[in-house]
Design a protein around this motif. Sequence first.
Motif, short mmCIF file in Angstrom:
data_model
loop_
_atom_site.label_atom_id
_atom_site.label_comp_id
_atom_site.label_asym_id
_atom_site.label_seq_id
_atom_site.Cartn_x
_atom_site.Cartn_y
_atom_site.Cartn_z
N UNK A 39 -10.91 7.89 -11.63
CA UNK A 39 -10.35 7.58 -10.32
C UNK A 39 -9.76 8.83 -9.66
N UNK A 40 -10.07 9.05 -8.37
CA UNK A 40 -9.45 10.14 -7.63
C UNK A 40 -7.93 9.95 -7.63
N UNK A 41 -7.22 11.02 -7.88
CA UNK A 41 -5.79 10.93 -8.14
C UNK A 41 -5.02 11.96 -7.33
N UNK A 42 -3.97 11.52 -6.64
CA UNK A 42 -3.07 12.41 -5.91
C UNK A 42 -1.69 12.33 -6.56
N UNK A 43 -0.98 13.45 -6.58
CA UNK A 43 0.31 13.52 -7.26
C UNK A 43 1.43 13.75 -6.25
N UNK A 44 2.56 13.08 -6.48
CA UNK A 44 3.73 13.24 -5.62
C UNK A 44 4.96 13.45 -6.50
N UNK A 45 5.85 14.32 -6.04
CA UNK A 45 7.02 14.69 -6.84
C UNK A 45 7.98 13.55 -7.10
N UNK A 46 8.04 12.60 -6.18
CA UNK A 46 8.87 11.40 -6.38
C UNK A 46 8.31 10.28 -5.54
N UNK A 47 8.54 9.06 -5.97
CA UNK A 47 8.05 7.90 -5.22
C UNK A 47 8.73 7.80 -3.87
N UNK A 48 10.02 8.08 -3.82
CA UNK A 48 10.74 7.95 -2.55
C UNK A 48 10.26 8.98 -1.53
N UNK A 49 9.97 10.20 -1.97
CA UNK A 49 9.49 11.23 -1.05
C UNK A 49 8.13 10.84 -0.46
N UNK A 65 6.09 -2.78 2.90
CA UNK A 65 7.18 -3.55 2.34
C UNK A 65 7.19 -3.45 0.82
N UNK A 66 6.03 -3.60 0.20
CA UNK A 66 5.93 -3.49 -1.25
C UNK A 66 6.28 -2.08 -1.71
N UNK A 67 5.85 -1.10 -0.94
CA UNK A 67 6.14 0.28 -1.30
C UNK A 67 7.64 0.56 -1.26
N UNK A 68 8.31 0.05 -0.26
CA UNK A 68 9.76 0.26 -0.16
C UNK A 68 10.49 -0.44 -1.31
N UNK A 81 9.35 -0.89 -4.37
CA UNK A 81 9.18 -0.05 -5.55
C UNK A 81 10.05 1.21 -5.47
N UNK A 82 10.12 1.78 -4.27
CA UNK A 82 10.88 3.02 -4.10
C UNK A 82 12.37 2.81 -4.36
N UNK A 83 12.87 1.61 -4.14
CA UNK A 83 14.27 1.33 -4.42
C UNK A 83 14.56 1.38 -5.93
N UNK A 84 13.58 0.94 -6.71
CA UNK A 84 13.76 0.88 -8.17
C UNK A 84 13.36 2.19 -8.85
N UNK A 85 12.29 2.82 -8.35
CA UNK A 85 11.71 4.00 -8.98
C UNK A 85 11.88 5.24 -8.09
N UNK A 86 12.99 5.34 -7.42
CA UNK A 86 13.20 6.36 -6.39
C UNK A 86 12.80 7.76 -6.82
N UNK A 87 13.25 8.20 -7.98
CA UNK A 87 13.04 9.59 -8.38
C UNK A 87 11.84 9.78 -9.31
N UNK A 88 11.07 8.73 -9.49
CA UNK A 88 9.95 8.79 -10.43
C UNK A 88 8.79 9.63 -9.88
N UNK A 89 8.36 10.70 -10.58
CA UNK A 89 7.12 11.39 -10.20
C UNK A 89 5.94 10.43 -10.38
N UNK A 90 5.05 10.38 -9.39
CA UNK A 90 3.98 9.38 -9.42
C UNK A 90 2.63 10.00 -9.10
N UNK A 91 1.59 9.27 -9.50
CA UNK A 91 0.23 9.55 -9.02
C UNK A 91 -0.23 8.33 -8.25
N UNK A 92 -1.11 8.56 -7.29
CA UNK A 92 -1.60 7.49 -6.42
C UNK A 92 -3.13 7.51 -6.45
N UNK A 93 -3.71 6.34 -6.69
CA UNK A 93 -5.16 6.18 -6.71
C UNK A 93 -5.55 5.06 -5.76
N UNK A 94 -6.66 5.22 -5.07
CA UNK A 94 -7.15 4.12 -4.23
C UNK A 94 -7.52 2.94 -5.13
N UNK A 95 -7.18 1.75 -4.67
CA UNK A 95 -7.54 0.55 -5.43
C UNK A 95 -9.04 0.32 -5.33
#
Length: 272
Positions: A98-108, A139-142, A144-158
């Motif tokens: 899966x194509x994967x993009x990386x972000x330093x934190x979920x909230x950012x 709405x769903x993203x917000x 998750x961001x409340x719970x996992x605010x500082x979590x480094x994440x990767x994002x893949x298209x569903x």
Amino acid sequence: MRIGLITPEPGHPLLAAATALLAPEHTVEVLDPASPAGAPARPADVYLLKSGTERALELARELEARGAVVVNSAAATALCQDRTRMAELALGAGLPFADTRTHGSLSAWASDAALPAPVVVKSRRNRRGDLVARVDDGSRLRQLAEVWRHEPVVVQEFAPNSGWDHKLWAIGDEVFCALRRSELSPEGRGATRSLPLDELPAGWADLVRETGAVFALEVYGVDIIDVGDGTPLIVDVNAFPGVRGQAGAPEALAALALRRVTGRTGRAHATR
């Protein structure tokens, strides 16, 4: 022969069953990463590394530096814990990952993310209890961001699929397979159902072995979804998974350990 287990859970079903097969003729020693004792003065002939903690990896590296054989290597195990490096290696090798993009934190990422289509958000660090969630709207993203605010994440298209994950495991060249509801499924995962290899789409077992070679793994799992007409998409690679309930898995693990003692050859260490 002396076979070492680097694990805090020697009673894990796969390890316990393999130990029972080995114990009548060989010595099986447990090296608990949480123990203050550290690595033994005289290493065992081969170690099975079934832990991804920093301490376990430190022990594995120390033993490797002293010439011990470790399955899987510390480098290969650590690589599978970083989903960014995992994707880079898989895609660079031409695997259908899966194509994967990386972000330093979920909230950012959430602060300016545009969601034209559903995506899957995962913790960058692959670990027990990590974040894996489908996100369809802001709405769903917000949430998750409340719970996992500082979590480094990767994002893949569903990727639209049947809703079932093909859980494929390999021990050496032996491949085992099961079906399980995706963890993204609203119904929950439910039970895992073993699947005969001959019911897999053509080429999938070879794809698993190719993935193991790319990642320098000897005991590993590859999660694959069918995105249509048997077309595979790899969504995760795991070092030394549980392989629970698979007939022949303990025998395969015991045989692999003995082969690595006698041959002391195997896959090159992952370095990427």
